[in-house]
Design an enzyme around this catalytic site. Structure first.
Site, PDB file in Angstrom:
ATOM      1  N   CYS A 414       0.835  -1.205   0.000  1.00 12.87           N
ATOM      2  CA  CYS A 414       0.000   0.000   0.000  1.00 12.87           C
ATOM      3  C   CYS A 414       0.873   1.260   0.000  1.00 12.87           C
ATOM      4  O   CYS A 414       1.471   1.582  -1.013  1.00 12.87           O
ATOM      5  CB  CYS A 414      -0.982  -0.030   1.169  1.00 12.87           C
ATOM      6  SG  CYS A 414      -2.391   1.100   0.955  1.00 12.87           S
ATOM      7  N   HIS A 540      -3.633  -5.149   0.265  1.00 13.16           N
ATOM      8  CA  HIS A 540      -3.118  -5.664   1.539  1.00 13.16           C
ATOM      9  C   HIS A 540      -3.136  -7.198   1.543  1.00 13.16           C
ATOM     10  O   HIS A 540      -4.085  -7.813   2.046  1.00 13.16           O
ATOM     11  CB  HIS A 540      -3.962  -5.132   2.704  1.00 13.16           C
ATOM     12  CG  HIS A 540      -3.790  -3.678   2.971  1.00 13.16           C
ATOM     13  ND1 HIS A 540      -2.932  -3.184   3.929  1.00 13.16           N
ATOM     14  CD2 HIS A 540      -4.351  -2.585   2.375  1.00 13.16           C
ATOM     15  CE1 HIS A 540      -2.976  -1.867   3.930  1.00 13.16           C
ATOM     16  NE2 HIS A 540      -3.832  -1.480   3.000  1.00 13.16           N
ATOM     17  N   GLU A 542      -1.560  -9.248   3.342  1.00  9.89           N
ATOM     18  CA  GLU A 542      -1.472  -9.825   4.695  1.00  9.89           C
ATOM     19  C   GLU A 542      -2.843 -10.183   5.247  1.00  9.89           C
ATOM     20  O   GLU A 542      -2.953 -11.046   6.143  1.00  9.89           O
ATOM     21  CB  GLU A 542      -0.755  -8.858   5.641  1.00  9.89           C
ATOM     22  CG  GLU A 542      -1.527  -7.610   6.059  1.00  9.89           C
ATOM     23  CD  GLU A 542      -1.412  -6.446   5.094  1.00  9.89           C
ATOM     24  OE1 GLU A 542      -1.742  -5.308   5.470  1.00  9.89           O
ATOM     25  OE2 GLU A 542      -0.976  -6.672   3.940  1.00  9.89           O
TER      26      GLU A 542
END
Length: 578
Positions: A414, A540, A542
């Site tokens: 990001c 994102h 994750e």
């Protein structure tokens, strides 16, 4: 087939009681389509209600009982989207674009399922709903009160997931600590549900602390007794007490807790400190938390737990063959929960690569051209983390430059991806004033700019580009190699984007936009083909990494860091402390 009369919401209904079918819950009333477990906490915060809830759900899932978890938070914010990471840790975004509590990340990582807006509810959202209904005249002129209007809305949302017919068990974690004034409406809602639901369809687990006094060399149960008494005074009676402790509980202590807290001795569960949160499900299985729960809920059809993949993951996690050191460049590093999903993704990726990932926190505010070599030279890989605002930006850009020039494996997420674009624009394209309009509204080279539809929005909460969006990946790119596909979806949380006005300039200079949104053309992924491993992503990743499905970007990043360490003669045995 036996029929029983039960009382629900003031009415009486006939309930047929055949053996419970775990795939098709018995629906005897439109309000009840699952069994409900409520998890409360006492004595102190941060005891790990979310981990206990996720561990129990994992054990039920492993036995063939479908389960999901939801979190009810007592703060008045509508969602965590506008909360400072220092205050509340990371904001976890779901597939449907809900900004939620970080505990939902634990739920997804443990259960390998997607959560949604319905899985996280705050006091702010409850009051907002009730006030909007009052403005619409829904209460027919009645005085709107906490009881019954607020508590009715809480109960409605608590039962919402159970109406979908997809789950046998709904676990609800109540945020905060028993005794907090903010938690009272939620505790009252649980009390009412304990009274309204059939006894075998509702239970309460209370997580508490058994402190160890080193001076006296003994564990103390009094705080737990007071916590349970306070909960009981509110009309809620726990069925199981889970005790967080640093030292093992003796049978005598368990019996004492059971006696004074009015539960069976076998319902007093020891939750001793573990070396990793991923051990907790196995510790809870050893304590028979799942069996006691199923007995209490009268779940009679289940299988032996299938935890083969989980145990294999734990084995690799606890016994790695090597170690890599990754620098995490961010500005919220003082609070580890601010980057919780990233840290857990490193754990998952490390297990796949059979190496221990040692994360070194590097505060971006303190990185300069003069000290960057000193701070980053001992690393095997560099991740520049997401974030908002101008603080620490120049440090991140300096760190990206070092990784690009030194051939250090780089991964930007990001804002980290945006910093890699700005660095490349300044130092390779020669655009010396290149910046993001987030930090410099007057920049003459806005290589990162706000999306057009975002420029009209004034409200902050829930207005970013949120949730899962598709991405088309260029064939032959590093991204395609990593994903093994040219069609992916990933979760987003941002307002600013790569400015496509510069896309041809970047491509000619060697930075490839290898992933784009097929509908809008917005750049999702950038990479440097000539670099050993250099990739930045606008989304994102994750947020989608789980124990059973580690995210491929993290897996390949750690693999690249491992190769970099071996190439440079820096490979370290797992037990060696750097």
């Amino acid at each position: 087939m036996v029929q029983q009369v039960v009382r629900i919401n003031g009415g009486f209904f006939l309930k047929e009681k055949p053996c419970r079918n775990l795939r098709k819950p018995i629906f005897y009333n439109e309000n009840i389509m699952a069994k409900y477990i409520f998890v409360t906490g006492g004595v102190t915060s941060s005891l790990g209600k979310g981990i206990i809830a996720a561990s129990l759900a994992k054990l039920l899932q492993a036995r063939g009982v479908s389960a999901t978890i939801q979190k009810f938070d007592p703060y008045i914010n509508v969602d965590p989207g506008t909360l400072n990471p220092y205050e509340h840790g990371e904001c976890y975004v779901t597939e449907d674009g809900a900004e939620t509590d970080l505990d939902l990340g634990h739920y997804e990582r443990f259960l390998n399922i997607h959560t949604s807006q319905a899985n996280n509810v705050t006091t702010g959202r409850i009051y907002q709903t009730v006030i909007n209904k009052e403005r619409e005249g829904a209460y027919l002129g009645k005085t709107v009160q906490v009881v019954p209007h607020i508590t009715d809305e809480i109960k409605r949302r608590m039962l919402l997931l159970g109406k979908e017919g997809k789950y046998d068990v709904i676990i609800t974690e109540i945020g905060g600590t028993v005794g907090d004034i903010e938690s009272l409406p939620f505790v009252e809602a649980v009390r009412q549900l304990q009274w309204e639901l059939p006894e075998e369809d509702c239970m309460v687990i209370h997580l508490t602390l058994i402190p160890y006094l080193k001076a006296a060399k003994e564990l103390k149960t009094k705080p737990t007794q007071h916590s349970v008494r306070m909960l009981s005074q509110e009309g809620v009676h726990p069925d199981i007490i889970v005790c967080r402790t640093e030292e093992p509980l003796t049978n005598e202590l368990k019996k004492k807790i059971a006696l004074f807290c009015n539960v069976k001795p076998e319902a007093v569960i020891e939750s001793i400190d573990a070396s990793t949160i991923y051990e907790v499900p196995l510790l809870m299985m050893r304590e028979k938390l799942d069996m006691i729960t199923m007995k209490r809920l009268n779940i009679t059809e289940f299988k032996e737990p299938d935890l083969g993949k989980w145990k294999e993951f734990l084995d690799k996690l606890k016994y790695p063959k090597s170690k890599v050191t990754i620098g995490l460049v961010g500005k919220y590093i003082e609070l580890q929960d601010a980057y919780k999903s990233i840290l857990e993704s490193f754990v998952h990726a490390g297990a796949v690569n059979e190496c221990k990932v040692q994360v070194v926190n590097v505060h971006s505010e303190f990185i300069t051209d003069e000290n960057v070599e000193e701070k980053l030279s001992n690393l095997d890989g560099l991740l520049v983390a997401p974030g908002f605002g101008h603080r620490g930006i120049e440090g991140k850009i300096t760190a990206v430059k070092y990784a690009r020039e030194k051939g250090l494996p780089f991964f930007g997420i990001c804002l980290g991806m945006q910093m890699s674009v700005i660095e490349y624009a300044r130092n390779v394209l020669g655009l010396k004033t290149a910046h993001s309009t987030e930090m410099d509204t007057n920049t003459t080279e806005p290589v990162i700019d706000m999306m057009e539809e975002q420029k009209k929005i004034k409200a902050m909460g829930g207005t970013m580009r949120l949730g899962a969006y598709p991405c088309q990946i260029e064939p032959g790119s590093l991204a395609e190699k990593i994903y093994g596909s040219t069609q992916i979806t990933e979760r987003h949380r941002h307002r600013y984007e790569f400015n496509n006005r510069y896309i041809d300039d970047f491509r000619k200079a060697g930075m490839i936009p290898s992933g784009c949104n097929p509908e809008t053309g917005l750049v999702e992924i950038v990479e440097l083909p000539e670099h050993p491993f250099f990739i930045g992503v606008q989304f994102h990743p994750e947020l989608k990494s789980t124990v059973e499905n580690p995210h491929p970007l993290f897996v390949h990043f750690i693999g690249a860091a491992k190769a970099h360490a071996e190439k440079n003669g820096n490979a370290k045995p797992a037990g060696e402390v750097s």
